[in-house]
Design an enzyme around this catalytic site. Structure first.
Site, PDB file in Angstrom:
ATOM      1  N   SER A 146       7.929  45.111  -8.571  1.00  0.00           N
ATOM      2  CA  SER A 146       7.532  45.197  -7.344  1.00  0.00           C
ATOM      3  C   SER A 146       6.126  45.322  -7.102  1.00  0.00           C
ATOM      4  O   SER A 146       5.243  45.310  -8.252  1.00  0.00           O
ATOM      5  CB  SER A 146       8.150  46.414  -6.821  1.00  0.00           C
ATOM      6  OG  SER A 146       7.574  46.926  -5.728  1.00  0.00           O
ATOM      7  N   TYR A 159      10.507  55.493  -6.070  1.00  0.00           N
ATOM      8  CA  TYR A 159      10.636  53.946  -6.129  1.00  0.00           C
ATOM      9  C   TYR A 159       9.312  53.611  -6.878  1.00  0.00           C
ATOM     10  O   TYR A 159       9.274  52.879  -7.773  1.00  0.00           O
ATOM     11  CB  TYR A 159      10.615  53.496  -4.873  1.00  0.00           C
ATOM     12  CG  TYR A 159      10.798  52.113  -4.969  1.00  0.00           C
ATOM     13  CD1 TYR A 159      12.242  51.430  -4.993  1.00  0.00           C
ATOM     14  CD2 TYR A 159       9.647  50.793  -4.661  1.00  0.00           C
ATOM     15  CE1 TYR A 159      12.270  50.102  -5.082  1.00  0.00           C
ATOM     16  CE2 TYR A 159       9.936  49.583  -4.636  1.00  0.00           C
ATOM     17  CZ  TYR A 159      11.100  49.288  -4.878  1.00  0.00           C
ATOM     18  OH  TYR A 159      11.291  47.898  -4.975  1.00  0.00           O
TER      19      TYR A 159
HETATM   20  N1  LIG Z   1      13.477  43.116  -1.182  1.00  0.00           N
HETATM   21  C1  LIG Z   1      12.210  43.492  -1.474  1.00  0.00           C
HETATM   22  O1  LIG Z   1      11.119  43.003  -0.540  1.00  0.00           O
HETATM   23  C2  LIG Z   1      11.910  43.588  -2.886  1.00  0.00           C
HETATM   24  C3  LIG Z   1      10.661  43.577  -3.170  1.00  0.00           C
HETATM   25  C4  LIG Z   1       9.984  44.024  -4.438  1.00  0.00           C
HETATM   26  C5  LIG Z   1      11.112  44.451  -5.367  1.00  0.00           C
HETATM   27  N2  LIG Z   1      12.611  44.213  -4.938  1.00  0.00           N
HETATM   28  C6  LIG Z   1      13.509  44.796  -6.315  1.00  0.00           C
HETATM   29  O2  LIG Z   1      14.229  43.587  -6.244  1.00  0.00           O
HETATM   30  C7  LIG Z   1      15.723  44.192  -6.648  1.00  0.00           C
HETATM   31  C8  LIG Z   1      16.584  43.696  -5.798  1.00  0.00           C
HETATM   32  O3  LIG Z   1      16.394  44.068  -4.481  1.00  0.00           O
HETATM   33  P1  LIG Z   1      16.814  43.633  -3.051  1.00  0.00           P
HETATM   34  O4  LIG Z   1      15.628  43.608  -2.290  1.00  0.00           O
HETATM   35  O5  LIG Z   1      17.702  42.359  -3.577  1.00  0.00           O
HETATM   36  O6  LIG Z   1      17.998  44.867  -2.764  1.00  0.00           O
HETATM   37  P2  LIG Z   1      19.248  44.803  -2.124  1.00  0.00           P
HETATM   38  O7  LIG Z   1      19.443  43.662  -1.225  1.00  0.00           O
HETATM   39  O8  LIG Z   1      19.586  46.203  -1.720  1.00  0.00           O
HETATM   40  O9  LIG Z   1      20.172  44.498  -3.380  1.00  0.00           O
HETATM   41  C9  LIG Z   1      20.305  45.373  -4.262  1.00  0.00           C
HETATM   42  C10 LIG Z   1      21.200  44.929  -5.391  1.00  0.00           C
HETATM   43  O10 LIG Z   1      21.296  45.848  -6.439  1.00  0.00           O
HETATM   44  C11 LIG Z   1      22.752  46.147  -6.681  1.00  0.00           C
HETATM   45  N3  LIG Z   1      22.746  47.654  -7.281  1.00  0.00           N
HETATM   46  C12 LIG Z   1      22.291  48.797  -6.212  1.00  0.00           C
HETATM   47  N4  LIG Z   1      22.561  49.840  -7.300  1.00  0.00           N
HETATM   48  C13 LIG Z   1      23.328  49.459  -8.032  1.00  0.00           C
HETATM   49  C14 LIG Z   1      24.018  50.230  -9.154  1.00  0.00           C
HETATM   50  N5  LIG Z   1      24.136  51.525  -9.357  1.00  0.00           N
HETATM   51  N6  LIG Z   1      24.482  49.545  -9.974  1.00  0.00           N
HETATM   52  C15 LIG Z   1      24.496  48.071  -9.930  1.00  0.00           C
HETATM   53  N7  LIG Z   1      24.130  47.604  -9.058  1.00  0.00           N
HETATM   54  C16 LIG Z   1      23.470  48.120  -8.352  1.00  0.00           C
HETATM   55  C17 LIG Z   1      23.425  45.795  -5.586  1.00  0.00           C
HETATM   56  O11 LIG Z   1      24.799  45.598  -5.438  1.00  0.00           O
HETATM   57  P3  LIG Z   1      26.002  46.673  -5.261  1.00  0.00           P
HETATM   58  O12 LIG Z   1      25.718  47.558  -3.999  1.00  0.00           O
HETATM   59  O13 LIG Z   1      27.022  45.681  -5.135  1.00  0.00           O
HETATM   60  O14 LIG Z   1      26.233  47.551  -6.249  1.00  0.00           O
HETATM   61  C18 LIG Z   1      22.695  44.784  -5.035  1.00  0.00           C
HETATM   62  O15 LIG Z   1      23.263  43.659  -5.332  1.00  0.00           O
HETATM   63  C19 LIG Z   1      15.225  45.488  -6.814  1.00  0.00           C
HETATM   64  O16 LIG Z   1      15.143  45.985  -8.156  1.00  0.00           O
HETATM   65  C20 LIG Z   1      14.254  45.978  -5.888  1.00  0.00           C
HETATM   66  O17 LIG Z   1      13.553  47.060  -6.180  1.00  0.00           O
HETATM   67  C21 LIG Z   1      12.740  44.002  -3.702  1.00  0.00           C
END
Ligand SMILES: NC(=O)c1ccc[n+]([C@@H]2O[C@H](COP(=O)([O-])OP(=O)(O)OC[C@H]3O[C@@H](n4cnc5c(N)ncnc54)[C@H](OP(=O)(O)O)[C@@H]3O)[C@@H](O)[C@H]2O)c1
Length: 254
Positions: A146, A159
């Site tokens: 991130s 985070y």
């Molecule tokens: N969106 C952004 O702008 C952004 C920026 C930088 C980094 N990130 C990183 O990118 C990654 C994905 O984020 P996202 O934005 O796609 O978030 P998101 O839309 O909330 O998706 C999160 C994913 O992680 C899974 N997850 C959460 N807790 C879990 C658990 N305990 N066990 C298994 N799976 C779990 C969720 O699936 P279930 O609910 O089905 O378990 C979902 O598939 C994360 O590491 C986040 O920190 C995101």
């Protein structure tokens, strides 16, 4: 030929957090590049729906419901991947979560949830997968970092700590496992349109502030990660380890 090095035909691996958001862009990329994939997260129903979409690309796409905070689930996930494909060429540690609160009010429960989900699971799953990769003669592990790998943000102490840790564990594992031909890298997404950032995008002030600060003038879409995911999983990045590649529309350059 160079484009052949980007191909993932005959390769197989795992994408965690593949039920929505960035994991879908990563999984789409590696499947379109020819890989067989296990999609993992807690929600079997959403995973199955997405797997069905991916099956149009004629690779094997399987679903293993997994809570990454449960070590026994991680063990089952790795065993299921090995049973299905006989090897594990790549792992995307992408599952993650966030909670926002003023640091003076931030609860221990939220701290533990975020550190366990975003950081501890990255180490434990990498370790389980690496044991197979060592026997196989190598592999590629890619962690989702991130901007908070290098920034502290506001109201997100856990985070920010977890993502700082993801960058450090990426480097530590890269050093320890280079001798086994296991490469460990990270992707550093900027601001992407996913359910995780819904609240930020719904806040008109924060949305405008953030959008104006992104040199490319738009939030990322999950598909914007597909290219870098394929690159890092494939032979095209064969001399690259311990690195983070930011995909942020220019955010960190400003
Ligand atoms: N969106 C952004 O702008 C952004 C920026 C930088 C980094 N990130 C990183 O990118 C990654 C994905 O984020 P996202 O934005 O796609 O978030 P998101 O839309 O909330 O998706 C999160 C994913 O992680 C899974 N997850 C959460 N807790 C879990 C658990 N305990 N066990 C298994 N799976 C779990 C969720 O699936 P279930 O609910 O089905 O378990 C979902 O598939 C994360 O590491 C986040 O920190 C995101």
């Amino acid at each position: 030929m160079i484009l052949d090095k980007f191909s993932l035909k005959g390769k197989s691996g795992i994408v965690t957090g593949a039920s929505q958001g960035l994991g879908t862009g990563i999984a789409q990329g590696v499947v379109q590049a020819g890989a067989n994939v296990i999609l993992a997260s807690r929600s079997a129903e959403r995973l199955e729906g997405f797997a069905e979409e991916l099956r149009q690309y004629d690779t094997e796409v399987l679903v293993v419901p997994t809570d990454v905070t449960q070590k026994s689930d991680l063990e089952k996930l790795v065993q299921a991947t090995f049973d299905a494909f006989g090897k594990i060429d790549f792992l995307f540690n992408n599952a993650g979560t966030n909670r926002r609160a003023a640091s003076e009010e931030f609860t221990e429960e939220d701290w533990d949830l975020i550190l366990n989900t975003n950081l501890k699971s990255v180490f434990l799953l990498s370790q389980l997968v690496a044991r197979h990769m060592i026997r196989q003669g190598g592999g590629s592990i890619v962690n989702t970092g991130s901007l908070m790998c290098v920034s502290g943000g506001k109201t997100i102490p856990a985070y920010a700590a977890s993502k700082g840790g993801v960058l450090q564990v990426t480097k530590a594992l890269a050093n320890d496992w280079a001798k086994y031909n296991i490469r460990v890298n990270a992707i550093g997404p900027g601001y992407f349109k996913t359910p995780l950032t819904e609240a930020l995008r719904q806040d008109p002030v924060r949305n405008r502030e953030l959008s104006e600060r992104i040199p490319m003038g738009r939030w990322g879409e999950p598909e914007d990660l597909a290219g870098v995911a394929v690159f890092l999983a494939s032979e095209a990045s064969s001399y690259m380890t311990g690195q983070i590649v930011y995909v942020d529309g220019g955010w960190l350059s400003l």
